[in-house]
Design an enzyme around this catalytic site. Structure first.
Site, short mmCIF file in Angstrom:
data_model
loop_
_atom_site.label_atom_id
_atom_site.label_comp_id
_atom_site.label_asym_id
_atom_site.label_seq_id
_atom_site.Cartn_x
_atom_site.Cartn_y
_atom_site.Cartn_z
N VAL A 90 0.71 -1.24 0.27
CA VAL A 90 -0.18 0.12 -0.45
C VAL A 90 0.44 1.37 -0.08
O VAL A 90 0.52 2.28 -0.39
CB VAL A 90 -1.03 -0.39 1.09
N CYS A 91 1.37 0.98 0.89
CA CYS A 91 3.11 2.06 0.99
C CYS A 91 3.79 3.22 -0.61
O CYS A 91 3.30 3.50 -1.24
CB CYS A 91 4.25 2.05 2.07
N SER A 92 3.76 1.22 -1.17
CA SER A 92 5.04 1.64 -2.05
C SER A 92 4.10 2.11 -2.82
O SER A 92 3.72 3.15 -4.20
CB SER A 92 5.48 0.46 -2.68
N LEU A 141 3.12 6.12 -2.56
CA LEU A 141 4.18 7.03 -3.05
C LEU A 141 4.62 6.79 -4.58
O LEU A 141 5.10 8.20 -5.36
CB LEU A 141 5.31 6.89 -2.15
#
Length: 170
Positions: free
Chosen positions: A45-47, A50
């Site tokens: 999710v973070c990747s 970003l």
């Protein structure tokens, strides 16, 4: 802890972007800042979140805004992630003391030992103009950020400028 709300002065910070380079919020006085706290490098999710913001850097620049992303991961993890994913914005390490900046913004989860997924739009005077806390497993997207940037009075002139002229003006 409660996430800092619009109308609050953004807490000052200086964090490492690399082992030998630090970034301070005060360096961006006169510019808007999009501050994205995220839980962890390398998580799907973070990747994705970003990567979306990396694609929108020109849109943020149109509003005279600099993107800064913060997690409690170390600088070496950030460096590897930025290199592999080709991120063109600073990943700042809130590692030592762990979560100090996330705590100041009201987004540190002490039980999990990480920053929550939170977004802030900070104007050129250092005031938070918009904040949003997203569930840890949900990518908040960018619509809220763009809407908040569009609503800033300082961006009324820049809306009419092409991206390359807005960059030159900053």
């Amino acid at each position: 802890m409660t996430i800092l709300a619009a109308g609050t002065r953004a807490p000052a910070f200086t964090l490492h972007a690399s082992p030998d380079q630090s970034v301070a919020l005060k360096e961006f006085r006169g510019r808007n800042v999009v501050l994205a706290f995220y839980p962890a490098d390398w998580s799907p999710v973070c990747s994705d979140q970003l990567a979306l913001y990396n694609e929108l850097l020109d849109e943020f620049a149109r509003f005279n805004a600099q993107l800064l992303a913060i997690s409690v991961d170390g600088v070496w993890s950030h460096a590897a992630l930025a290199r592999e994913r080709r991120y063109c914005f600073p990943l700042l390490s809130d590692f030592g003391p762990k979560g100090k900046v996330a705590r100041a913004y009201g987004v540190y989860d002490a039980q999990l030992g990480l920053a929550q997924r939170a977004l802030f739009v900070i104007d050129g005077d250092g005031m938070i103009r918009w904040s949003h806390l997203s569930p840890i497993g949900v990518n908040p997207g960018a619509a809220g950020i763009v809407n908040a940037l569009e609503a800033l009075p300082s961006n009324n002139v820049q809306k009419a400028l092409p991206v390359n002229l807005a960059r030159e003006a900053s």
